[in-house]
Structures are given as structure tokens and as C-alpha cells.
Write an enzyme that holds these catalytic residues in place. Structure first.
Site, PDB file in Angstrom:
ATOM      1  N   LYS A 107       0.836  -1.206   0.000  1.00  0.00           N
ATOM      2  CA  LYS A 107       0.000   0.000   0.000  1.00  0.00           C
ATOM      3  C   LYS A 107       0.871   1.256   0.000  1.00  0.00           C
ATOM      4  O   LYS A 107       0.626   2.197  -0.757  1.00  0.00           O
ATOM      5  CB  LYS A 107      -0.910   0.004   1.235  1.00  0.00           C
ATOM      6  CG  LYS A 107      -1.818  -1.218   1.392  1.00  0.00           C
ATOM      7  CD  LYS A 107      -2.929  -1.241   0.386  1.00  0.00           C
ATOM      8  CE  LYS A 107      -3.975  -2.298   0.737  1.00  0.00           C
ATOM      9  NZ  LYS A 107      -3.476  -3.678   0.754  1.00  0.00           N
ATOM     10  N   ARG A 147      -4.526  -4.880 -13.154  1.00  0.00           N
ATOM     11  CA  ARG A 147      -3.233  -5.378 -12.697  1.00  0.00           C
ATOM     12  C   ARG A 147      -2.253  -5.306 -13.866  1.00  0.00           C
ATOM     13  O   ARG A 147      -2.368  -6.061 -14.832  1.00  0.00           O
ATOM     14  CB  ARG A 147      -3.369  -6.803 -12.172  1.00  0.00           C
ATOM     15  CG  ARG A 147      -2.059  -7.553 -11.928  1.00  0.00           C
ATOM     16  CD  ARG A 147      -1.175  -6.892 -10.884  1.00  0.00           C
ATOM     17  NE  ARG A 147      -1.827  -6.698  -9.616  1.00  0.00           N
ATOM     18  CZ  ARG A 147      -1.948  -7.640  -8.673  1.00  0.00           C
ATOM     19  NH1 ARG A 147      -1.475  -8.856  -8.882  1.00  0.00           N
ATOM     20  NH2 ARG A 147      -2.544  -7.365  -7.529  1.00  0.00           N
ATOM     21  N   ARG A 180      -9.812  -6.273 -13.098  1.00  0.00           N
ATOM     22  CA  ARG A 180     -10.684  -6.971 -12.158  1.00  0.00           C
ATOM     23  C   ARG A 180     -11.913  -6.097 -11.946  1.00  0.00           C
ATOM     24  O   ARG A 180     -11.824  -5.032 -11.337  1.00  0.00           O
ATOM     25  CB  ARG A 180      -9.965  -7.232 -10.835  1.00  0.00           C
ATOM     26  CG  ARG A 180      -8.893  -8.326 -10.858  1.00  0.00           C
ATOM     27  CD  ARG A 180      -7.514  -7.884 -11.317  1.00  0.00           C
ATOM     28  NE  ARG A 180      -7.028  -6.672 -10.699  1.00  0.00           N
ATOM     29  CZ  ARG A 180      -6.286  -6.624  -9.590  1.00  0.00           C
ATOM     30  NH1 ARG A 180      -5.949  -7.711  -8.960  1.00  0.00           N
ATOM     31  NH2 ARG A 180      -5.844  -5.471  -9.133  1.00  0.00           N
ATOM     32  N   ARG A 223     -15.437  -3.607  -4.690  1.00  0.00           N
ATOM     33  CA  ARG A 223     -14.100  -4.173  -4.834  1.00  0.00           C
ATOM     34  C   ARG A 223     -14.006  -5.008  -6.112  1.00  0.00           C
ATOM     35  O   ARG A 223     -14.895  -5.817  -6.386  1.00  0.00           O
ATOM     36  CB  ARG A 223     -13.758  -5.054  -3.625  1.00  0.00           C
ATOM     37  CG  ARG A 223     -13.757  -4.310  -2.309  1.00  0.00           C
ATOM     38  CD  ARG A 223     -13.673  -5.270  -1.132  1.00  0.00           C
ATOM     39  NE  ARG A 223     -14.834  -6.160  -1.072  1.00  0.00           N
ATOM     40  CZ  ARG A 223     -14.955  -7.185  -0.229  1.00  0.00           C
ATOM     41  NH1 ARG A 223     -13.971  -7.429   0.628  1.00  0.00           N
ATOM     42  NH2 ARG A 223     -16.036  -7.941  -0.237  1.00  0.00           N
ATOM     43  N   ASP A 249      -1.265  -1.937  -9.516  1.00  0.00           N
ATOM     44  CA  ASP A 249      -2.719  -1.826  -9.629  1.00  0.00           C
ATOM     45  C   ASP A 249      -3.087  -0.414 -10.044  1.00  0.00           C
ATOM     46  O   ASP A 249      -2.643   0.567  -9.425  1.00  0.00           O
ATOM     47  CB  ASP A 249      -3.384  -2.185  -8.305  1.00  0.00           C
ATOM     48  CG  ASP A 249      -3.277  -3.673  -7.988  1.00  0.00           C
ATOM     49  OD1 ASP A 249      -2.884  -4.436  -8.893  1.00  0.00           O
ATOM     50  OD2 ASP A 249      -3.589  -4.067  -6.852  1.00  0.00           O
ATOM     51  N   GLU A 307      -1.858   0.615  -5.801  1.00  0.00           N
ATOM     52  CA  GLU A 307      -0.981  -0.250  -5.022  1.00  0.00           C
ATOM     53  C   GLU A 307       0.149  -0.735  -5.922  1.00  0.00           C
ATOM     54  O   GLU A 307       0.015  -0.745  -7.151  1.00  0.00           O
ATOM     55  CB  GLU A 307      -1.729  -1.479  -4.464  1.00  0.00           C
ATOM     56  CG  GLU A 307      -2.803  -1.168  -3.451  1.00  0.00           C
ATOM     57  CD  GLU A 307      -3.433  -2.434  -2.862  1.00  0.00           C
ATOM     58  OE1 GLU A 307      -2.833  -3.529  -3.023  1.00  0.00           O
ATOM     59  OE2 GLU A 307      -4.496  -2.338  -2.259  1.00  0.00           O
ATOM     60  N   ASN A 337       2.196  -4.244  -5.926  1.00  0.00           N
ATOM     61  CA  ASN A 337       2.286  -5.564  -5.316  1.00  0.00           C
ATOM     62  C   ASN A 337       3.617  -6.216  -5.654  1.00  0.00           C
ATOM     63  O   ASN A 337       3.977  -6.332  -6.831  1.00  0.00           O
ATOM     64  CB  ASN A 337       1.139  -6.448  -5.804  1.00  0.00           C
ATOM     65  CG  ASN A 337      -0.213  -5.905  -5.378  1.00  0.00           C
ATOM     66  OD1 ASN A 337      -0.720  -6.257  -4.327  1.00  0.00           O
ATOM     67  ND2 ASN A 337      -0.792  -5.040  -6.196  1.00  0.00           N
TER      68      ASN A 337
END
Length: 317
Positions: A125, A210, A225, A233, A273, A281, A283
Site C-alpha cells: 500500500k 493489474r 478486475r 471491490r 494496480d 498499489e 504488489n
């Protein structure tokens, strides 16, 4: 080459979508030898090198019994050509300690991907703070009044814990501020824990993308997504629908800017993201979506990854 994958238990793999399995399958196809262990199997003792109880495996091609295991043995991590840290989040204390053990293994001569220090230095994050030109309005705080001021300014906000994964613990609060106090208390534990707050990005209806970065370069397709029904979400773990798409011009801009920085720090693989034009974000622990992108586009992301891994090993990275 002999590769050691540090991962979750093999019986938990859903091989039709698991990215670590896709990596294993491509490496095995090329003739590389595979071993696996879990973080709790790694040990160090004074006078010895970092070692682990490892399981050698061969892949069967059978989706039901997808591997055959050899007897457990103890091996020093330096004796593998590469060690791949693929343990899923959360990034808790045990994960943190594992990175220290892996860093000691590097001092022994092991080659670890992603680099343990880079994993510690890039909480998924908070890593976005370094790239303010690519993110939307964002606040990190423990203070409930800070959160109320941020809400008053932006009206529609997202709150999330810093150690969440898969969409866990994400809340949206609209202009009416309904339940903002209760949500804040839940997430910040009455001021004891930091929270990330971001302006709600309506582009989420088109998906939380992503964007994969391999060897410093963006993969040409992302996985969007897309939230389903009334869900805010897009995470696949929260029921989001994954739709592969070519990168947009903005996605390329982000990937080309972040990719070399991440690679220089020892992050062979990262998943950025993006919602709309904004990074939300970065990752680095165990980025996924290889198989979904391949199934929908034919872009063989696992091949790109093993290419980059072999290149990094040959270059001594």
C-alpha cells in the site's frame, strides 16, 4: 537450473489459475529442476548457512494429482540456482522475519527473487507514496480527525488497512458520511493503527487493472478486475470478474516509469494496480494473474517471467 519455490502448501494450489504453478510448469517444461518449501521450513544456526527442509517435485500433467514428491531433505539455500519467494500475503511478522533469513541466505551466496530487502522496503500500500505523480488523492494516518477532513474535502472515499489483501477490510463512505466514525474506529483501532484513505475513483466500474512488470518492462496485457453487482471491490478474491486487455497509453506510461526503478531495486516481478489513470498499489510479494492473461490473450506471461529469471541468473543479479 535447480529452482526453490518458497510458497504456500502445495495442496492449497488451484492450478488452473495459480501463478506460482504457471512459473513451475514453464520452468519444468524447459528442463529445470523444482523444489519447494514453506517459510516455516527455513532455519539458521550459528556456524551454519541458511537451510530448509525442501521437497523435490516433478510435474505430472494430471490436474488432480499434479505433482509427484521426492523424500524431504535438508538443503542450503545457496545451493539452488535461484530461490523464488512466492508466499502469499499477509505481510505479517513471520513474513518479515522470513525476509531477514533470506537476506542472510543472500550473504551465504543465494540468489533470491524478489530480493528480501526490496520486499521489506516496498509495503504494497505504502510503496505508492514514492510516485505521487501517478496516484490520486491519498492520506495515510491514524488520526480520526484527519480522516474526517479528508472526507469533507473529497466526499466519496475508500478506507483500507495497510496490511490487507484480496480486498479484505476495504470500505467506501459516500457524501453522507454514514458510518465513517465506526469504520474509522474499526480500521484504526482507536488510533493504534494506521489507515490508508483514498478518493473514490469511479473508473473502478471499468476494472482495477493489474499491470505486471517483469524484468523492468510492462507485460503488454493487463487484467482488469471488474466489480460485480453492488460490490465496490474488483479483487478476484472478492468476486471480481477478470478481463484481460491491452495496456492503455497511460498504463504504458506508468509501467515504463516504474519498471526500471523496481528492477534496479531487485524486484524482478511486480504487479501495479491501476484504476483509471491512477496507481493504487504496487504488489511485490506474490503478484498473480499470469494464467488469466494467457487464457484470454495467448500472451505467455510465465514464459516472459522465466526468460527474465534465466537472464537475471546468468547476469549474476
Amino acid at each position: 537450473m535447480h529452482l526453490l519455490f518458497i510458497a504456500d502448501p502445495l495442496h492449497s494450489f488451484k492450478i488452473y489459475k495459480d501463478t506460482t504453478f504457471a512459473m513451475m510448469r514453464e520452468a519444468y517444461r524447459r528442463g529445470h529442476t523444482l523444489s519447494v518449501c514453506e517459510p516455516q521450513h527455513i532455519t539458521w544456526q550459528r556456524g551454519s548457512r541458511v537451510s530448509a527442509q525442501v521437497l523435490g517435485i516433478t510435474l505430472t500433467g494430471d490436474p488432480t494429482q499434479w505433482y509427484e514428491a521426492q523424500p524431504l531433505r535438508r538443503a542450503e539455500l545457496k545451493d539452488f540456482d535461484a530461490v523464488l519467494m512466492r508466499k502469499d500475503p499477509p505481510f505479517d511478522s513471520e513474513y518479515f522475519y522470513a525476509t531477514h533469513l533470506l537476506e542472510q541466505a543472500e550473504r551465504d551466496g543465494a540468489r533470491v527473487f524478489n530480493k528480501p530487502r526490496a520486499l521489506r522496503d516496498h509495503p504494497e500500500k505504502l510503496a505508492i507514496m514514492e510516485f505521487p505523480e501517478f496516484i490520486g488523492p491519498t492520506l495515510v494516518t491514524r488520526d480520526a480527525q484527519d480522516i474526517r477532513r479528508f472526507h469533507a474535502e473529497h466526499q466519496d472515499i475508500i478506507l483500507k488497512p495497510l496490511d490487507g489483501m484480496g480486498g479484505m477490510g476495504i470500505f467506501r463512505v459516500g457524501p453522507d458520511g454514514l458510518n465513517l466514525g465506526s469504520i474509522t474506529e474499526t480500521l484504526n483501532r482507536h488510533g493504534a493503527q494506521s489507515v490508508m484513505v483514498q478518493k473514490f475513483l469511479p473508473e473502478i466500474v471499468d476494472g482495477d487493472k493489474r499491470v505486471l512488470i517483469i524484468g523492468g518492462k510492462p507485460v503488454p496485457f493487463c487484467l482488469a478486475r471488474i466489480p460485480q453487482g453492488s460490490e465496490v471491490r474488483g479483487n478476484l478474491a472478492a468476486g471480481g470478474k477478470g478481463v484481460a486487455r491491452p495496456l492503455s497509453d497511460r498504463d504504458w506510461e506508468i509501467g515504463n516509469a516504474l519498471g526500471p526503478v523496481l528492477q534496479e531495486r531487485g524486484l524482478l516481478l511486480a504487479g501495479v494496480d491501476v484504476i483509471g489513470d491512477c496507481v493504487t498499489e504496487i504488489n511485490v510479494t506474490s503478484p498473480t494473474c499470469f494464467q488469466e492473461i494467457f487464457d484470454q490473450t495467448g500472451c505467455d506471461v510465465a514464459k516472459l517471467f522465466i526468460d527474465a529469471l534465466e537472464l537475471a541468473i546468468s547476469a549474476g543479479d
